[in-house]
Design a protein around this motif. Structure first.
Motif, short mmCIF file in Angstrom:
data_model
loop_
_atom_site.label_atom_id
_atom_site.label_comp_id
_atom_site.label_asym_id
_atom_site.label_seq_id
_atom_site.Cartn_x
_atom_site.Cartn_y
_atom_site.Cartn_z
N THR A 164 -7.25 -13.83 8.45
CA THR A 164 -7.28 -12.68 9.34
C THR A 164 -7.98 -11.53 8.62
N LEU A 165 -8.52 -10.59 9.39
CA LEU A 165 -9.26 -9.46 8.80
C LEU A 165 -8.52 -8.14 9.03
N GLY A 166 -8.78 -7.21 8.14
CA GLY A 166 -8.30 -5.83 8.33
C GLY A 166 -6.99 -5.50 7.66
N ASP A 167 -6.26 -6.52 7.19
CA ASP A 167 -4.94 -6.25 6.62
C ASP A 167 -5.02 -5.42 5.34
N ALA A 168 -5.90 -5.81 4.43
CA ALA A 168 -5.98 -5.08 3.15
C ALA A 168 -6.38 -3.63 3.39
N ALA A 169 -7.31 -3.42 4.32
CA ALA A 169 -7.74 -2.04 4.60
C ALA A 169 -6.61 -1.23 5.21
N LEU A 170 -5.82 -1.89 6.05
CA LEU A 170 -4.62 -1.23 6.59
C LEU A 170 -3.66 -0.88 5.45
N GLY A 171 -3.48 -1.82 4.52
CA GLY A 171 -2.61 -1.59 3.37
C GLY A 171 -3.07 -0.39 2.55
N VAL A 172 -4.37 -0.30 2.31
CA VAL A 172 -4.92 0.82 1.53
C VAL A 172 -4.69 2.13 2.27
N ARG A 173 -4.89 2.09 3.58
CA ARG A 173 -4.68 3.30 4.38
C ARG A 173 -3.24 3.80 4.22
N ARG A 174 -2.29 2.85 4.23
CA ARG A 174 -0.88 3.23 4.09
C ARG A 174 -0.56 3.71 2.67
N LEU A 175 -1.16 3.06 1.68
CA LEU A 175 -0.93 3.50 0.29
C LEU A 175 -1.46 4.92 0.09
N ARG A 176 -2.63 5.20 0.65
CA ARG A 176 -3.21 6.54 0.56
C ARG A 176 -2.31 7.58 1.21
N ALA A 177 -1.76 7.21 2.36
CA ALA A 177 -0.92 8.15 3.10
C ALA A 177 0.48 8.26 2.49
N GLY A 178 0.82 7.30 1.60
CA GLY A 178 2.15 7.31 1.00
C GLY A 178 3.24 6.91 1.98
N ARG A 179 2.84 6.32 3.13
CA ARG A 179 3.81 5.87 4.11
C ARG A 179 3.64 4.37 4.28
N LEU A 180 4.59 3.61 3.78
CA LEU A 180 4.41 2.17 3.80
C LEU A 180 4.85 1.57 5.13
N GLY A 181 5.92 2.11 5.71
CA GLY A 181 6.37 1.70 7.04
C GLY A 181 6.45 0.20 7.19
N ARG A 182 5.88 -0.30 8.29
CA ARG A 182 5.96 -1.73 8.60
C ARG A 182 4.78 -2.50 8.00
#
Ligand SMILES: [Mg+2]
Length: 326
Positions: A164-182
């Motif tokens: 699947t595509l896009g997961d790692a980029a989503l992960g980076v976005r969350r790490l940057r925001a400091g909100r890990l959530g789901r």
């Protein structure tokens, strides 16, 4: 707590070297001026890639062990993209003197463990003082029976992508925001890529893939490399791009991050129509899902269309170290 500056380069090496066991290709292992390895029957594939703190990750995004693992795995993904069998690797480390010695051992252990899992031997390396942490791995692999590059896609070939595509980029976005959530699964994909070595080898050795690349900088950008080098165009059907449950739940299936987000380390290959049946037959042997997402066309460049065939305009095609924003 000991810092690298306390134990020094040779203190580190004297503790690391005994942990590096020789592999089947080793003639002379680490600790000499050069390593010596037995030549393979087939040509060798060689690749090198570095992870740099502040560029590829920020402090706290990855544990020391994960930095080590990932620095090996991103190289293994390049080998997967050419269907190779990893054999030996060299490791170069740049480390600040204040870096905790314990973390450096963990980092090194991460490299060795990831290498061992891919039947690869660490045969040598280098340690240098640096203002920030970086890890560079050079990986040597045995080439498959035929060599597949980015250069032989033909008009009418189907375009396939693994996983699947896009997961790692989503992960980076969350790490940057400091909100890990789901998004913890997406963050795991950023931290621990899954190089598709088995799938890559099968797609090449069977003759199924006409061209292949690993998706490291974003789907549209990396497909663009195949198009440029093969002198063809491509159409991606955005609604067919495979997305994880996490991606759908967090971003929604309509989000375009999967089209341009980097660090997926999935395989993107083209398959001539006459080989599609063979791919379907061997699908279960790949060790991962594979999905048809479009077709190679006449012309130049990558077009992305929605389910109605309408052209989508993208703000970003993918990551470029020198022209992308941070
Ligand atoms: Mg690559």
């Amino acid at each position: 707590l000991a810092r690298l500056g306390d134990i020094g380069e040779f203190g580190f090496l004297s503790r690391i070297l005994p942990r590096l066991s020789p592999g089947p290709d080793t003639v002379v292992g680490p600790g000499q001026d050069c390593a010596a390895i037995r030549a393979a029957r087939r040509p060798l594939l060689l690749t090198v890639d570095a992870l740099v703190e502040g560029v590829h990750f920020k402090p706290g995004w990855l544990s020391a062990r994960q930095i080590g693992r990932k620095s090996f795995l991103v190289n293994a993904s390049d080998i997967a993209a050419m269907g190779g069998r990893p054999r030996v690797c060299l490791v170069s480390l740049g480390v600040p003197p204040s870096f905790p010695a314990r973390d450096l051992f963990a980092l090194q252990a991460g490299i060795v463990a990831a290498a061992r899992a891919a039947k690869t031997t660490v045969v040598g390396g280098n340690l240098t003082r640096s203002a920030q942490l970086w890890v560079s791995v050079t990986l040597v692999a045995e080439a498959p029976k035929r060599i597949v590059t980015r250069q032989a896609a033909r008009r009418g070939d189907r375009i396939y992508v693994t996983g699947t595509l896009g997961d790692a980029a989503l992960g980076v976005r969350r790490l940057r925001a400091g909100r890990l959530g789901r998004a913890s699964r997406a963050i795991a994909r950023f931290r621990e890529p899954l190089p598709r070595l088995r799938a890559g080898r099968l797609l090449v050795e069977s003759g199924i893939a006409s061209a292949m690349i690993d998706v490291s900088d974003g789907l549209v950008q990396d497909l663009g490399h195949i198009c440029a080098e093969s002198r063809v165009g491509a159409r991606i059907d955005a609604h067919r791009v495979p997305l994880s449950k996490t991606y759908r739940a967090v971003l929604g299936a309509g989000d375009r991050l999967a089209l341009h987000g980097g660090e997926d380390y999935e395989l993107l290959c083209t398959v001539a129509e006459r080989n599609v049946a063979q791919l379907e037959r061997r699908r279960s042997q790949l060790g991962c899902p594979i999905t048809c997402i479009g077709e190679i066309t006449a012309g130049r460049g990558v077009r992305v269309v929605d389910a109605r065939g309408e052209l989508l305009t993208l703000r970003s095609k993918g990551h470029d170290h020198f022209s992308s924003p941070d």
